[in-house]
Design an enzyme around this catalytic site. Structure first.
Site, PDB file in Angstrom:
ATOM      1  N   ASP A 183      15.070   3.394   2.822  1.00  0.00           N
ATOM      2  CA  ASP A 183      14.088   2.611   2.057  1.00  0.00           C
ATOM      3  C   ASP A 183      14.690   2.078   0.755  1.00  0.00           C
ATOM      4  OD1 ASP A 183      12.511   3.544   4.077  1.00  0.00           O
ATOM      5  OD2 ASP A 183      10.880   4.233   2.802  1.00  0.00           O
ATOM      6  N   LEU A 208       5.594   1.516   4.293  1.00  0.00           N
ATOM      7  CA  LEU A 208       6.181   0.210   3.967  1.00  0.00           C
ATOM      8  C   LEU A 208       7.176   0.299   2.802  1.00  0.00           C
ATOM      9  CD1 LEU A 208       3.072  -2.172   4.360  1.00  0.00           C
ATOM     10  CD2 LEU A 208       4.828  -1.627   6.050  1.00  0.00           C
ATOM     11  N   GLY A 209       7.556   1.494   2.449  1.00  0.00           N
ATOM     12  CA  GLY A 209       8.607   1.659   1.430  1.00  0.00           C
ATOM     13  C   GLY A 209       8.145   1.363   0.015  1.00  0.00           C
ATOM     14  N   SER A 210       6.850   1.629  -0.278  1.00  0.00           N
ATOM     15  CA  SER A 210       6.355   1.250  -1.606  1.00  0.00           C
ATOM     16  C   SER A 210       7.018   2.071  -2.708  1.00  0.00           C
ATOM     17  CB  SER A 210       4.838   1.383  -1.677  1.00  0.00           C
ATOM     18  OG  SER A 210       4.476   2.728  -1.568  1.00  0.00           O
ATOM     19  N   SER A 211       7.245   3.371  -2.481  1.00  0.00           N
ATOM     20  CA  SER A 211       7.836   4.163  -3.569  1.00  0.00           C
ATOM     21  C   SER A 211       9.271   3.717  -3.832  1.00  0.00           C
ATOM     22  CB  SER A 211       7.746   5.659  -3.285  1.00  0.00           C
ATOM     23  OG  SER A 211       8.260   5.959  -2.020  1.00  0.00           O
ATOM     24  N   ALA A 212      10.022   3.421  -2.754  1.00  0.00           N
ATOM     25  CA  ALA A 212      11.409   2.969  -2.948  1.00  0.00           C
ATOM     26  C   ALA A 212      11.442   1.666  -3.730  1.00  0.00           C
ATOM     27  CB  ALA A 212      12.093   2.785  -1.597  1.00  0.00           C
ATOM     28  N   PRO A 242       0.834  -1.204   0.000  1.00  0.00           N
ATOM     29  CA  PRO A 242       0.000   0.000   0.000  1.00  0.00           C
ATOM     30  C   PRO A 242       0.867   1.252   0.000  1.00  0.00           C
ATOM     31  CG  PRO A 242      -0.031  -1.026   2.173  1.00  0.00           C
ATOM     32  CD  PRO A 242       0.746  -1.946   1.267  1.00  0.00           C
TER      33      PRO A 242
HETATM   34  O1  PMV Z   1       7.412   6.643   7.671  1.00  0.00           O
HETATM   35  P1  PMV Z   1       8.598   5.890   7.246  1.00  0.00           P
HETATM   36  O2  PMV Z   1       8.416   4.433   7.282  1.00  0.00           O
HETATM   37  O3  PMV Z   1       9.192   6.422   5.998  1.00  0.00           O
HETATM   38  O4  PMV Z   1       9.701   6.071   8.382  1.00  0.00           O
HETATM   39  C1  PMV Z   1      10.109   7.286   8.853  1.00  0.00           C
HETATM   40  C2  PMV Z   1      11.115   7.024   9.919  1.00  0.00           C
HETATM   41  C3  PMV Z   1      11.476   8.263  10.700  1.00  0.00           C
HETATM   42  O5  PMV Z   1      12.464   7.881  11.636  1.00  0.00           O
HETATM   43  C4  PMV Z   1      10.283   8.830  11.443  1.00  0.00           C
HETATM   44  C5  PMV Z   1      12.030   9.356   9.783  1.00  0.00           C
HETATM   45  C6  PMV Z   1      13.376   9.050   9.166  1.00  0.00           C
HETATM   46  O6  PMV Z   1      13.699   9.701   8.153  1.00  0.00           O
HETATM   47  O7  PMV Z   1      14.152   8.234   9.692  1.00  0.00           O
END
Ligand code: PMV
Length: 318
Positions: free
Chosen positions: A150, A103-107, A98
């Site tokens: 990511d 969950l890193g979908s764009s990466a 999603p």
């Molecule tokens: O929201 P996500 O999964 O992209 O994670 C962000 C993680 C943070 O520590 C809140 C921000 C970061 O850049 O490390």
């Protein structure tokens, strides 16, 4: 046709504290984005096969149909096509991740597209090159916001320890459940909120960040030894500390408590920036099924995942 796929990710420990220099631990998961490219003389076409479509809008006056998921994926793919000066190509996306859920979908879409397009053009990029190009492109589309974590996890897979630098860790895979709140999360605003809190109350927030960093470090030998009972406790502590700095929400709490209660989880915490997005839970003695049921009953979308899975891979030149 050339096909490549890349994994999504979860942050196991250390979100937010990592922004201020503490250690965090992330793992690639086996929900993947798959990109297939083929020659299409005379045009450049981006197609979606299956994109976890979560709704669309249809404007009756203009007859315009907009799908938010497809629009977001298209922006990343267009950036890759421009980078590689692509013409005469059809790109097809399938993704089980999603969007805007942490969950890193764009990466994973960027990394799989870089791998598929470059190989289709006859180039043989190293993983390092794929990671570097992907990070640069993701950051450009996100207007300077992307973190290298990511794209590194989507490229290399496995687990990464993140502090001043990003270090791969040799750890065994783990079965977990991700619970999606169905609320998009906004990393930029959550990070800003936490950093402002830290500025106003550094005497309180600094020790919290130090404790979170210590949890990320303590978790590593526990994962190595598969001491999941202790690991679950550390997840619960990490969740409590994140809630104390204001990044949980009613929806996340409901999923966390459902997982720990009827779901029998050994531990549960939000993952990523918080606010909305996802939580993760470590299954207890009764296994994954009660967890899946409890998260559905708490109005979340559960996904079974395995952590530490393989990074980007070519699915074969057909
Ligand atoms: O929201 P996500 O999964 O992209 O994670 C962000 C993680 C943070 O520590 C809140 C921000 C970061 O850049 O490390």
């Amino acid at each position: 046709m050339t096909t490549a796929s890349a994994p999504g990710k979860i942050i196991l420990f250390g979100e937010h504290a990592v922004v201020s220099g503490a250690t965090a631990l992330g793992g690639a998961i086996d929900l993947r984005a798959k990109i297939s490219v083929r020659d299409l003389p005379g045009s450049v076409l981006i197609k979606t096969e299956d994109l976890m479509l979560q709704g669309f809008s249809f404007d009756l006056t203009t007859g315009r149909l907009t799908c938010a998921q497809a629009a977001y994926a298209t922006r990343y793919i267009s950036a890759v096509l421009k980078e590689f000066d692509v013409r005469d190509m059809q790109v097809c996306i399938e993704s089980r991740l999603p969007a805007a859920a942490g969950l890193g979908s764009s990466a994973s879409i960027v990394v799989a597209t870089v791998a598929a397009v470059s190989r289709h053009q006859g180039q043989c990029l190293s993983l390092r090159e794929i990671a570097e190009i992907s990070y640069r492109l993701e950051k450009k589309v996100q207007q300077g916001l992307g973190s290298p974590v990511d794209t590194a996890l989507a490229t290399y897979g496995g687990y990464l320890q993140i502090s001043q630098d990003i270090r791969p860790l040799e750890l065994p895979p783990m079965k977990m459940v991700v619970g999606y709140t169905k609320l998009p999360h906004d990393t930029k605003s959550e990070v800003k909120k936490v950093q402002e809190l830290k500025k106003r109350h550094s005497d309180l927030v600094d020790p919290i960040f130090r404790a979170i960093g210590a949890l990320s470090e303590k978790a590593v030998p526990l994962i190595k030894e598969q001491n999941i009972a202790e690991l679950g406790q550390l997840m619960n502590i990490n969740h409590g500390l994140l809630a104390s700095i204001g990044v949980s929400s009613r929806e996340l709490e409901e999923l966390v408590y459902a997982a720990r209660g009827a779901g029998g989880a050994l531990g549960a915490k939000l993952t990523g920036a918080g606010g909305g997005g996802c939580m993760i839970a470590l299954p207890g003695a009764d296994g994954i099924e009660p967890l899946m049921v409890s998260l559905r009953q708490a109005r979340g979308i559960p996904f079974k995942v395995q952590t530490g899975c393989e990074g980007v891979r070519l699915e074969g030149d057909l």
